[in-house]
Structures are given as C-alpha cells and as structure tokens.
Scaffold this motif. Sequence first.
Motif, PDB file in Angstrom:
ATOM      1  N   ARG A 152       0.828  -1.201   0.000  1.00 31.30           N
ATOM      2  CA  ARG A 152       0.000   0.000   0.000  1.00 31.30           C
ATOM      3  C   ARG A 152       0.865   1.256   0.000  1.00 31.30           C
ATOM      4  O   ARG A 152       0.564   2.248  -0.670  1.00 31.30           O
ATOM      5  N   GLY A 153       1.974   1.199   0.750  1.00 29.68           N
ATOM      6  CA  GLY A 153       2.875   2.341   0.766  1.00 29.68           C
ATOM      7  C   GLY A 153       3.507   2.583  -0.593  1.00 29.68           C
ATOM      8  O   GLY A 153       3.621   3.722  -1.048  1.00 29.68           O
ATOM      9  N   ALA A 154       3.925   1.492  -1.256  1.00 29.15           N
ATOM     10  CA  ALA A 154       4.519   1.627  -2.586  1.00 29.15           C
ATOM     11  C   ALA A 154       3.508   2.200  -3.573  1.00 29.15           C
ATOM     12  O   ALA A 154       3.844   3.063  -4.394  1.00 29.15           O
ATOM     13  N   LEU A 155       2.269   1.743  -3.492  1.00 30.48           N
ATOM     14  CA  LEU A 155       1.230   2.228  -4.399  1.00 30.48           C
ATOM     15  C   LEU A 155       0.992   3.724  -4.194  1.00 30.48           C
ATOM     16  O   LEU A 155       0.828   4.484  -5.163  1.00 30.48           O
ATOM     17  N   ALA A 156       1.029   4.184  -2.949  1.00 31.66           N
ATOM     18  CA  ALA A 156       0.841   5.611  -2.674  1.00 31.66           C
ATOM     19  C   ALA A 156       1.969   6.439  -3.278  1.00 31.66           C
ATOM     20  O   ALA A 156       1.735   7.502  -3.869  1.00 31.66           O
ATOM     21  N   ARG A 157       3.200   5.958  -3.155  1.00 33.84           N
ATOM     22  CA  ARG A 157       4.324   6.729  -3.689  1.00 33.84           C
ATOM     23  C   ARG A 157       4.332   6.721  -5.218  1.00 33.84           C
ATOM     24  O   ARG A 157       4.695   7.717  -5.853  1.00 33.84           O
ATOM     25  N   GLU A 172       2.920   9.537 -10.468  1.00 33.27           N
ATOM     26  CA  GLU A 172       1.957   9.722 -11.560  1.00 33.27           C
ATOM     27  C   GLU A 172       1.442  11.157 -11.589  1.00 33.27           C
ATOM     28  O   GLU A 172       1.354  11.777 -12.663  1.00 33.27           O
ATOM     29  N   ALA A 173       1.083  11.676 -10.426  1.00 36.96           N
ATOM     30  CA  ALA A 173       0.563  13.044 -10.372  1.00 36.96           C
ATOM     31  C   ALA A 173       1.606  14.047 -10.838  1.00 36.96           C
ATOM     32  O   ALA A 173       1.295  15.009 -11.565  1.00 36.96           O
ATOM     33  N   ARG A 174       2.847  13.846 -10.469  1.00 34.23           N
ATOM     34  CA  ARG A 174       3.894  14.771 -10.890  1.00 34.23           C
ATOM     35  C   ARG A 174       4.116  14.711 -12.400  1.00 34.23           C
ATOM     36  O   ARG A 174       4.297  15.745 -13.056  1.00 34.23           O
ATOM     37  N   LEU A 175       4.082  13.517 -12.968  1.00 34.10           N
ATOM     38  CA  LEU A 175       4.269  13.400 -14.408  1.00 34.10           C
ATOM     39  C   LEU A 175       3.132  14.081 -15.163  1.00 34.10           C
ATOM     40  O   LEU A 175       3.356  14.777 -16.160  1.00 34.10           O
ATOM     41  N   LEU A 176       1.892  13.888 -14.695  1.00 29.99           N
ATOM     42  CA  LEU A 176       0.766  14.573 -15.323  1.00 29.99           C
ATOM     43  C   LEU A 176       0.914  16.085 -15.184  1.00 29.99           C
ATOM     44  O   LEU A 176       0.669  16.838 -16.137  1.00 29.99           O
ATOM     45  N   ALA A 177       1.347  16.528 -14.011  1.00 32.28           N
ATOM     46  CA  ALA A 177       1.534  17.970 -13.795  1.00 32.28           C
ATOM     47  C   ALA A 177       2.604  18.537 -14.721  1.00 32.28           C
ATOM     48  O   ALA A 177       2.436  19.614 -15.295  1.00 32.28           O
ATOM     49  N   PHE A 178       3.718  17.826 -14.885  1.00 32.38           N
ATOM     50  CA  PHE A 178       4.783  18.315 -15.764  1.00 32.38           C
ATOM     51  C   PHE A 178       4.268  18.503 -17.188  1.00 32.38           C
ATOM     52  O   PHE A 178       4.703  19.418 -17.900  1.00 32.38           O
ATOM     53  N   GLY A 207       3.084   2.771 -17.155  1.00 36.44           N
ATOM     54  CA  GLY A 207       2.725   2.451 -18.531  1.00 36.44           C
ATOM     55  C   GLY A 207       1.338   2.944 -18.875  1.00 36.44           C
ATOM     56  O   GLY A 207       1.101   3.490 -19.970  1.00 36.44           O
ATOM     57  N   ASP A 208       0.414   2.772 -17.957  1.00 34.03           N
ATOM     58  CA  ASP A 208      -0.945   3.276 -18.148  1.00 34.03           C
ATOM     59  C   ASP A 208      -0.959   4.791 -18.292  1.00 34.03           C
ATOM     60  O   ASP A 208      -1.577   5.362 -19.198  1.00 34.03           O
ATOM     61  N   LEU A 209      -0.269   5.465 -17.376  1.00 39.48           N
ATOM     62  CA  LEU A 209      -0.254   6.926 -17.403  1.00 39.48           C
ATOM     63  C   LEU A 209       0.409   7.442 -18.672  1.00 39.48           C
ATOM     64  O   LEU A 209      -0.076   8.380 -19.314  1.00 39.48           O
TER      65      LEU A 209
END
Length: 360
Positions: free
Chosen positions: A124-129, A134-140, A284-286
């Motif tokens: 669960r911790g790995a999934l959160a990180r 993912e959020a940072r890549l979308l933001a960039f 890969g999905d993102l």
Amino acid sequence: MARLTRAQQQERTRAAVLAAARAEFAERGYADAKVDRIAERAELTRGAVYSNFPGKRALYLAVLVDSIGPAEPAEGPPPSGVAEALGTFARGWLERLPLTGDTPAGGKLQLRSLAGVFDDEPGRGALARIAGLEARLLAFALEPCAPRQARRVRLAELVLTLLGGAAHLADTAPGFGDPFDVAHACRHLATLDLADTWAPPHLPYVTPARAVQETWKPPAELPDELTGRPAGLDADGVIAVLGTGRLEAAEEAVRAARPGDRITIAVVTGDPAETGRLVRLRLGDLAGGLRRVFGADPLPGLRLVIDEHAAVAAAAGVPHADDATEAAVRVQAGRIIARAGGRGAAHAAAIAGDSTTTRS
C-alpha cells in the motif's frame, strides 16, 4: 523441425502461463484464482509456473502489464490549455471502464483493478508513492499549457483522485454515474486556484554534489516508459537513481534542471517481481494517456526507465540500490562530472556545475 533454444522454450512457457492466468483471472477474479488451476490450464506443472513468477500477485501484475496496448500518439496541435488537456486525458482514461454486461472478474481485468491485491502495508505504501509520481508526471505535462500558473501537482492529484473514484464505482457499483460527466468535471477542475507552490524546506540544506571526473559507461539501452523508445542513456544531463520509497525526488531534479537538460529517472526496487511490475503497470498506463493528449514525446527532456536489474544504478556507482535509494550523477561529454547521494541528491546533481554548488 529445429529444436527450440532454452530461451525460446522459457519464452513459450511464460506465454502459456500468462495466457492461462489471464483466463483464470477473467473467470474467477484475483481472490478466487488458484495457481494450481493456472498450471492445469497451461498444461504445465505448478513448479513451471513458480519458476517464472514467484506468486499469484506477481502473476496477476504480469497479466495486467501485458494487457496495456500501444497508445496512438496525438496528432495535430497541442491542447490549447489545461482544461482541454484534462478533458482529453480523462476521456481516454475512462475508456477502460467496463461495459454493462461484463462479468465482475472480467471488468476488473479491463479496469486493471488492484482492489484487494495490495492489502499489506509495504504494498500500500509503494502504491501511494507511485501514485505521487503519476501526479507529478501529469503535472509536468500540464504546466506548459499555462506557464504563468507554474506548479500543477495538486491539480493533477485531484484529477487522478476523481478518475480513481470513477474506477472504484465502476468496480463496485457498475452502471452508476456518467463517464462524460466525469470528463467534463475534470475540465472544470482546471479553473480552481489551489495555491500550489514549490518550496521544499530541506532543499537549502542539501549537501552539494561532489565534483568528479569518471568515465560514464551506460548499460545496454533500456526503454523509456514515457515514449516507448530507447531512453538514450548516453545523452548529457542528470541520471537520478530513485528507489520506490524516494520517487517524489523526481520533482526535485525536474524543477532544478537547466534549460536543455535531459533528466533521466531510473527507478529501482528490492522487489522487481511485484513492486517493479506495479511501477511498470501504473506508469505504462499513465504514459499511454499522456501520449494520446500531448503526442509521442509528452515530456521532452524527461526520460523514465525501470532499472529492473539495477544496471543503471551500477553504472552510476550505486552498488546496493533498493527501495530507499536516492543517488544522482551529472553526465557531460561521456563523463560523470558530479555525483550526489542521500536525500536531495537529485536536486544537488541537477544544480551542480559551478563552484558555489559543487564541492571537490
């Protein structure tokens, strides 16, 4: 008839196991699937399955990774703004929602659902990180659409939360809600002022990178998860080796990069079969979604590789890479000219180069 080589036989066995596992998970779901039945479906022994995959979770993740098809990159002009980009991204993402009449197990596969798969704290911790990366890549990708409103990480987190909620409802309450409304809402999130700033308090205290003169010998070419093309590890720029516990440091390198710098993020983990596949699945999905919106190279200047065998880490002088690793080097003209380790290493390597930021 020519005999198969050992590698060919292993590949054939692996393909048979994946096909059998896909059928088992589609019919029974993750929780009720059995490795013994997968072996029977593949007409192999249980040992043959475990020789390729250490457990059911690793096998399920391999099936999901294998299900990610190629994403056709966007053609034509880039999005006219953040709202258009988010609407297009959301529509593409929502195409994975199962249709009415799909079986529950089949719908979970189509969603690439991880519900009930990672119920332990490390997972669960790995999934959160990973979600944070993912959020940072979308933001960039979004930020150049509105350069005067610099950081968009909180907006990207909000969009991914909304899309994740739509997926959860499609999984648990199929038929509820309208995907077109969700996509429309994502467009309107771009109008929110989230007061997003970038001022990590630890960066002024980061140990400067150490100036060195070492030959850079990159490993055999690895694919870039963002473009699907070779990552070009021989290019000048910064190589940041990040364990899955330090993925947020990718932003430190990107924000500190000089104009024209190539930033390469090499993700390492102590558990390639599960955590490594989880990273590959989610990124890969993102990346497929980003290419559909922003084109074949959605984040110019940024490359991301899954360093499954720690080859990039070893080349960068990081001999024992694991989930807690953060190390970075700056490469110029085939040589490593600066290296840094520990918290803030990616930032230190990115700003290295003058006498005020690099120590001998």
